[in-house]
Design a protein around this motif. Structure first.
Motif, PDB file in Angstrom:
ATOM      1  N   LYS A   6       1.200  -3.824   2.110  1.00 33.00           N
ATOM      2  CA  LYS A   6       1.987  -2.631   2.381  1.00 33.00           C
ATOM      3  C   LYS A   6       1.766  -2.010   3.757  1.00 33.00           C
ATOM      4  O   LYS A   6       2.695  -1.447   4.320  1.00 33.00           O
ATOM      5  CB  LYS A   6       1.807  -1.592   1.283  1.00 33.00           C
ATOM      6  N   GLU A  10       4.759  -0.103   6.031  1.00 36.24           N
ATOM      7  CA  GLU A  10       4.843   1.304   5.658  1.00 36.24           C
ATOM      8  C   GLU A  10       5.677   2.167   6.609  1.00 36.24           C
ATOM      9  O   GLU A  10       6.200   3.199   6.189  1.00 36.24           O
ATOM     10  CB  GLU A  10       3.455   1.899   5.428  1.00 36.24           C
ATOM     11  N   MET A  16       9.818  -2.274   3.391  1.00 29.42           N
ATOM     12  CA  MET A  16       8.858  -2.115   2.291  1.00 29.42           C
ATOM     13  C   MET A  16       9.561  -2.400   0.963  1.00 29.42           C
ATOM     14  O   MET A  16       9.020  -3.105   0.103  1.00 29.42           O
ATOM     15  CB  MET A  16       8.297  -0.692   2.270  1.00 29.42           C
TER      16      MET A  16
END
Length: 167
Positions: A6, A10, A16
């Motif tokens: 992630k 982000e 994402m």
């Protein structure tokens, strides 16, 4: 795993979302930059539609994945888990036990399957949702025959279990 992925996406919510959908569906990114479900190629347009983004977001997500050796290795080795029989269980005469539990509590799968085996019922499938990918992950157990409703309290007595459905 998701923590390792992630941080690369982000700052880009659309990317994402694409990365999350790829993992959620068990898709993989091949060395040629194409997306596959097993050995079936998935078009960028189809994935974009399913993710709610445009085709360019799919391509830019794949480019980020391909440019990072760690991400490329992770996404190249994801494979679908197979069909979950939950939606057709009653048609097949199977039972379903769905357990919602506190994420990170150890032993829930072991204790739930032990309860089922004590009733002399065999298990066809078990699928545990990933707490990093799902807001309310569930443990879904497909049994050879339906589990009796009076078992609900026994499942609720397992430490960490919040809710149980049997059907």
């Amino acid at each position: 795993m998701w923590d390792r992925i992630k941080h690369k996406f982000e700052k880009f919510p659309a990317r994402m979302g694409v990365a999350r959908k790829i993992v959620e569906l068990g898709l993989r990114v091949g060395p040629n930059g194409k997306i596959y479900c097993g050995d079936v190629e998935i078009s960028d347009v189809a994935l974009a539609r399913g993710t709610g983004v445009d085709r360019r977001s799919i391509r830019s997500t794949v480019e980020v994945i391909m440019e990072d050796p760690e991400l490329a290795s992770i996404f190249a080795n994801i494979f679908p888990a197979g069909a979950l029989l939950k939606n057709v269980a009653s048609d097949l005469g199977f039972g379903v036990v769905e357990v919602e539990a506190q994420a990170g509590t150890p032993g829930i799968l072991a204790k739930a399957t032990q309860l089922i085996s004590q009733e002399n019922i065999s298990i066809r499938q078990a699928h545990a949702g990933d707490p990093e990918l799902e807001e309310n992950p569930k443990l879904t157990i497909i049994t050879e025959k339906p589990v009796k409703g009076e078992m609900i309290q026994k499942f609720l007595d397992i430490p960490g279990v919040k809710r149980v459905s049997i059907y």
